[in-house]
Design an enzyme around this catalytic site. Sequence first.
Site, PDB file in Angstrom:
ATOM      1  N   GLY A  47     -10.680   1.226 -10.401  1.00  0.00           N
ATOM      2  CA  GLY A  47     -10.402   0.379  -9.244  1.00  0.00           C
ATOM      3  C   GLY A  47     -10.178   1.193  -7.981  1.00  0.00           C
ATOM      4  CG  LEU A  91       2.364  -6.310  -8.923  1.00  0.00           C
ATOM      5  CD1 LEU A  91       2.826  -5.162  -8.036  1.00  0.00           C
ATOM      6  CD2 LEU A  91       3.208  -7.557  -8.656  1.00  0.00           C
ATOM      7  CG  ASN A 149      -5.577  -1.665  -7.667  1.00  0.00           C
ATOM      8  OD1 ASN A 149      -4.762  -2.446  -8.154  1.00  0.00           O
ATOM      9  ND2 ASN A 149      -5.591  -1.387  -6.379  1.00  0.00           N
ATOM     10  CG  HIS A 191      -5.881   7.879  -2.226  1.00  0.00           C
ATOM     11  ND1 HIS A 191      -7.196   8.185  -2.522  1.00  0.00           N
ATOM     12  CD2 HIS A 191      -5.706   6.600  -2.618  1.00  0.00           C
ATOM     13  CE1 HIS A 191      -7.784   7.127  -3.055  1.00  0.00           C
ATOM     14  NE2 HIS A 191      -6.897   6.149  -3.137  1.00  0.00           N
ATOM     15  CG  ASN A 217      -5.974   2.844  -8.346  1.00  0.00           C
ATOM     16  OD1 ASN A 217      -5.233   2.350  -9.193  1.00  0.00           O
ATOM     17  ND2 ASN A 217      -5.994   2.427  -7.085  1.00  0.00           N
TER      18      ASN A 217
HETATM   19  P1  AMP Z   1      -7.987   3.175  -3.671  1.00  0.00           P
HETATM   20  O1  AMP Z   1      -8.654   1.856  -3.631  1.00  0.00           O
HETATM   21  O2  AMP Z   1      -7.014   3.343  -4.762  1.00  0.00           O
HETATM   22  O3  AMP Z   1      -9.009   4.285  -3.651  1.00  0.00           O
HETATM   23  O4  AMP Z   1      -7.141   3.283  -2.356  1.00  0.00           O
HETATM   24  C1  AMP Z   1      -7.689   3.543  -1.117  1.00  0.00           C
HETATM   25  C2  AMP Z   1      -6.942   2.729  -0.110  1.00  0.00           C
HETATM   26  O5  AMP Z   1      -7.222   3.257   1.192  1.00  0.00           O
HETATM   27  C3  AMP Z   1      -7.330   1.267  -0.077  1.00  0.00           C
HETATM   28  O6  AMP Z   1      -6.254   0.488  -0.560  1.00  0.00           O
HETATM   29  C4  AMP Z   1      -7.609   0.970   1.401  1.00  0.00           C
HETATM   30  O7  AMP Z   1      -6.882  -0.151   1.817  1.00  0.00           O
HETATM   31  C5  AMP Z   1      -7.132   2.208   2.120  1.00  0.00           C
HETATM   32  N1  AMP Z   1      -7.933   2.575   3.293  1.00  0.00           N
HETATM   33  C6  AMP Z   1      -9.260   2.376   3.517  1.00  0.00           C
HETATM   34  N2  AMP Z   1      -9.620   2.883   4.724  1.00  0.00           N
HETATM   35  C7  AMP Z   1      -8.523   3.425   5.269  1.00  0.00           C
HETATM   36  C8  AMP Z   1      -8.238   4.114   6.499  1.00  0.00           C
HETATM   37  N3  AMP Z   1      -9.170   4.320   7.420  1.00  0.00           N
HETATM   38  N4  AMP Z   1      -6.959   4.550   6.715  1.00  0.00           N
HETATM   39  C9  AMP Z   1      -5.997   4.330   5.807  1.00  0.00           C
HETATM   40  N5  AMP Z   1      -6.208   3.682   4.643  1.00  0.00           N
HETATM   41  C10 AMP Z   1      -7.445   3.241   4.372  1.00  0.00           C
HETATM   42  P1  AMP Z   2      -7.777  -1.104  -3.603  1.00  0.00           P
HETATM   43  O1  AMP Z   2      -8.584  -0.886  -2.426  1.00  0.00           O
HETATM   44  O2  AMP Z   2      -8.539  -1.624  -4.781  1.00  0.00           O
HETATM   45  O3  AMP Z   2      -6.885   0.064  -3.912  1.00  0.00           O
HETATM   46  O4  AMP Z   2      -6.737  -2.301  -3.512  1.00  0.00           O
HETATM   47  C1  AMP Z   2      -6.144  -3.098  -2.677  1.00  0.00           C
HETATM   48  C2  AMP Z   2      -4.906  -2.614  -2.050  1.00  0.00           C
HETATM   49  O5  AMP Z   2      -3.956  -3.621  -2.228  1.00  0.00           O
HETATM   50  C3  AMP Z   2      -4.399  -1.422  -2.723  1.00  0.00           C
HETATM   51  O6  AMP Z   2      -4.177  -0.469  -1.761  1.00  0.00           O
HETATM   52  C4  AMP Z   2      -3.163  -1.827  -3.436  1.00  0.00           C
HETATM   53  O7  AMP Z   2      -2.109  -1.061  -3.011  1.00  0.00           O
HETATM   54  C5  AMP Z   2      -2.863  -3.168  -2.955  1.00  0.00           C
HETATM   55  N1  AMP Z   2      -2.619  -4.146  -3.995  1.00  0.00           N
HETATM   56  C6  AMP Z   2      -3.372  -4.417  -5.058  1.00  0.00           C
HETATM   57  N2  AMP Z   2      -2.841  -5.438  -5.729  1.00  0.00           N
HETATM   58  C7  AMP Z   2      -1.711  -5.818  -5.062  1.00  0.00           C
HETATM   59  C8  AMP Z   2      -0.742  -6.853  -5.230  1.00  0.00           C
HETATM   60  N3  AMP Z   2      -0.822  -7.721  -6.200  1.00  0.00           N
HETATM   61  N4  AMP Z   2       0.259  -6.948  -4.345  1.00  0.00           N
HETATM   62  C9  AMP Z   2       0.331  -6.110  -3.340  1.00  0.00           C
HETATM   63  N5  AMP Z   2      -0.584  -5.147  -3.099  1.00  0.00           N
HETATM   64  C10 AMP Z   2      -1.590  -4.991  -3.954  1.00  0.00           C
END
Ligand code: AMP
Ligand code: AMP
Length: 313
Positions: A152, A274, A267, A159, A146
């Site tokens: 999102g 999904l 996202n 990462h 993302n």
């Molecule tokens: P994004 O939303 O694409 O920026 O993904 C960041 C992801 O990091 C989210 O899906 C969170 O669930 C995950 N996250 C948040 N805090 C932590 C943490 N302390 N350690 C590992 N993962 C985390």
């Molecule tokens: P975010 O913090 O926005 O990245 O999102 C929520 C977390 O849930 C992310 O780390 C995605 O990997 C995961 N995620 C989002 N949508 C789905 C889905 N439909 N099924 C499984 N995992 C999801």
Amino acid sequence: MSYDLPSDFHERLSSKFDAAVKSKSLVFSEDLKTKLIHHSFGKSVVDFQTTLLPSLTDRPPHGTIEANPFASPEPELTILDSYGTQDEFKIVFNKFPVVPNHFMVLTKEFKPQATPLSSTELKATFAILTALQSHKKDEQWFAFYNSGPQSGASQPHKHIQFMTLPNGFVPYAEKLAYTSDPFLPNARDEPLQNGDIPFAHFVARLPEISEIEDDDLTAFFVSLLQRTLTVLRGNGAKHISYNFIFTTKYMLMVPRSSNNYKGVGVNSCGIFGLVLCKDQESLDIVNSEGAQVILERVGFPSTAGIKGEEHDY
Ligand code: AMP
Ligand code: AMP
């Protein structure tokens, strides 16, 4: 130079995940309500899966450079402390997984999530996908990225995430990839877009793994990014936001206009079909308006069939 993983990577993934669930280092709940929907767009059928996961409301909101959980990931969540030809990455579980073994590759040094994936990041991602795919033929892994304020993303430290597809779910991008020969990233070859789907999306089918040459992954990524930047500029966007999905078979990129629709966050997973809902209210919005309408609103109009112009990227 190689991005080989330890031969027991898959075993480590499962055993470490189970241990982290047991010690509550991960917030994982199997209390999921999922629904698979096959939606027709003209002659095309697009799969959507909605998931209601109330435990997601426990997740911290957006991270910042100062409050950055990826600066020093928790040892209980760390699968490999060093990975890459220059030891430039770490491999760590997502603390709030939605499916088992959901993990991420983090850059060791801080790099902004808004930067495009580099050649080494693409190679590492592809090596991991290939290793997972060859080890467990019954699991369908995908990586996602993302990027940008409307994508999102919630953490600013770079990462790339890895997850498995639900059983029976066939992504529209996969169906589209199989309509074509492998993509040749030159000026003449356009990425694929299904004209029945109303939002702009760009798919490149990859050659067989053994036929992929060193710079190909970067060339494919850049071709998709060029089309994405053209759509963003053409629609007057003041930001660069997109979702990127990567499998061993194809890449998908979708330019994004908004990170949510009526408060329902979308996202890369969402744009792939999904759709994750953190509460009943979000699920009610998705059910009443339709996942297809939401994806249309958070993207940009399709450009299928429109010929590129000279001033395009
Ligand atoms: P994004 O939303 O694409 O920026 O993904 C960041 C992801 O990091 C989210 O899906 C969170 O669930 C995950 N996250 C948040 N805090 C932590 C943490 N302390 N350690 C590992 N993962 C985390
Ligand atoms: P975010 O913090 O926005 O990245 O999102 C929520 C977390 O849930 C992310 O780390 C995605 O990997 C995961 N995620 C989002 N949508 C789905 C889905 N439909 N099924 C499984 N995992 C999801």
